[in-house]
Structures are given as C-alpha cells and as structure tokens.
Motif scaffolding. Structure first.
Motif, short mmCIF file in Angstrom:
data_model
loop_
_atom_site.label_atom_id
_atom_site.label_comp_id
_atom_site.label_asym_id
_atom_site.label_seq_id
_atom_site.Cartn_x
_atom_site.Cartn_y
_atom_site.Cartn_z
N PRO A 55 2.16 6.84 -10.36
CA PRO A 55 2.03 6.71 -9.06
C PRO A 55 0.69 6.44 -8.02
O PRO A 55 0.63 5.46 -9.02
CB PRO A 55 0.83 8.90 -9.50
N ASP A 56 1.27 6.82 -7.01
CA ASP A 56 0.33 5.60 -5.85
C ASP A 56 -1.42 5.23 -6.26
O ASP A 56 -1.70 5.17 -5.57
CB ASP A 56 0.70 6.25 -4.92
N ASP A 57 -1.41 6.64 -6.92
CA ASP A 57 -2.76 6.83 -6.57
C ASP A 57 -3.80 6.50 -8.00
O ASP A 57 -4.66 6.29 -9.18
CB ASP A 57 -4.13 8.22 -6.60
N THR A 67 -2.67 -5.78 -14.36
CA THR A 67 -3.17 -4.71 -13.25
C THR A 67 -2.44 -4.92 -12.13
O THR A 67 -2.55 -5.64 -11.24
CB THR A 67 -4.54 -4.31 -13.50
N LEU A 68 -1.61 -3.56 -11.48
CA LEU A 68 -1.02 -3.55 -10.65
C LEU A 68 -0.99 -2.16 -9.84
O LEU A 68 -1.58 -1.25 -10.66
CB LEU A 68 0.72 -3.34 -10.71
N TRP A 69 -1.51 -1.91 -8.37
CA TRP A 69 -1.61 -0.81 -7.69
C TRP A 69 -0.68 -1.16 -6.38
O TRP A 69 -0.75 -1.71 -5.52
CB TRP A 69 -3.66 -0.23 -7.56
N ARG A 70 -0.08 0.28 -6.43
CA ARG A 70 1.33 0.02 -5.41
C ARG A 70 2.29 -1.26 -5.41
O ARG A 70 2.03 -1.91 -4.04
CB ARG A 70 0.41 0.79 -4.02
N GLY A 71 2.11 -1.74 -6.73
CA GLY A 71 3.26 -2.65 -6.35
C GLY A 71 2.45 -4.06 -6.68
O GLY A 71 3.36 -5.11 -6.42
#
Length: 128
Positions: A55-57, A67-71
């Motif tokens: 999920p985006d959040d 670690t990845l957040w929003r790709g």
C-alpha cells in the motif's frame, strides 16, 4: 376380541422443524434462479493473477533489509517523519517473507523511536 386403541401421541416438533427447513430450501432455490445472471460476454478478473504491491502508506522491506516507500529507497526514520507529518499515528510495515527477524525488529524499533505510536505488520493471509 377388540384391541384397545393406541393412545394418540402429540405431533413431534422435529417434523415441524424439518418441514420449515425444507420450505426454506425450496424458497432459496427459487430465489437464486430469479436473480439476473451476469452478462455472458463479461470476463471477470482473475485475482490470483494480479501482482501484489505494498500500500502507498506502508514501508516495504526487502529480504536484504532495503526499505522502500512508494517505490523509492528510503530510511525508516525518513518514512516515519513523513508519515507523522501527514498526521499518521500508526505506521504500516510490509516485510518480505524471508527477512530475518532481527532486521524486522531493528526496523520496527527505528519506527517507534522516530515517533510512531504503533507499528503494524501487513502480511499475506494465504502465505504458507
């Protein structure tokens, strides 16, 4: 010689119950046939074939600890700061299945130390 008549027993409540259940069965069979069928030209989506994504959040964690957040590659602290600035109190973490437990705990603790009120793990229910 006249035989005495057997005393009449009251009606069994189980027979009444069986009748009611049978009538309900008939009703639902008929009601199921009345519903309009889906158009035969429509092909439904096969959910098993869809690619899963975080999920985006949520902060995704690869098996090597990246670690990845929003790709985009990020740190747990930067992720927590951005999400807390958006008003989030609960941070979601999507770890890879083969991520070592000590790495998972390290990242979860980093999120807590960065100000997260709660850290939740997102898992796949169908995973073996």
């Amino acid at each position: 010689m006249r035989l005495a008549a057997l005393p009449r027993r009251p009606s069994e409540p189980t027979i009444t119950l069986i009748n009611v259940v049978f009538l309900m069965l008939i009703f639902f069979l008929v009601a199921g046939q009345v519903a309009a069928p889906v158009d035969r030209d429509i092909q439904l989506i096969d959910a098993a074939a869809l690619a899963t994504r975080a999920p985006d959040d949520a902060l995704a964690v690869r098996s090597d600890g990246t670690t990845l957040w929003r790709g985009e590659v990020t740190t747990p602290e930067a992720f927590a700061a951005a999400r807390i600035a958006d008003g989030a109190e609960v941070l979601r973490l999507v770890p890879a299945r083969d991520l070592p437990a000590q790495d998972l705990l390290r990242i979860a603790n980093a999120l807590r130390m960065a100000g997260a009120a709660e850290v939740r793990l997102v898992t796949d229910r169908s995973a073996p």
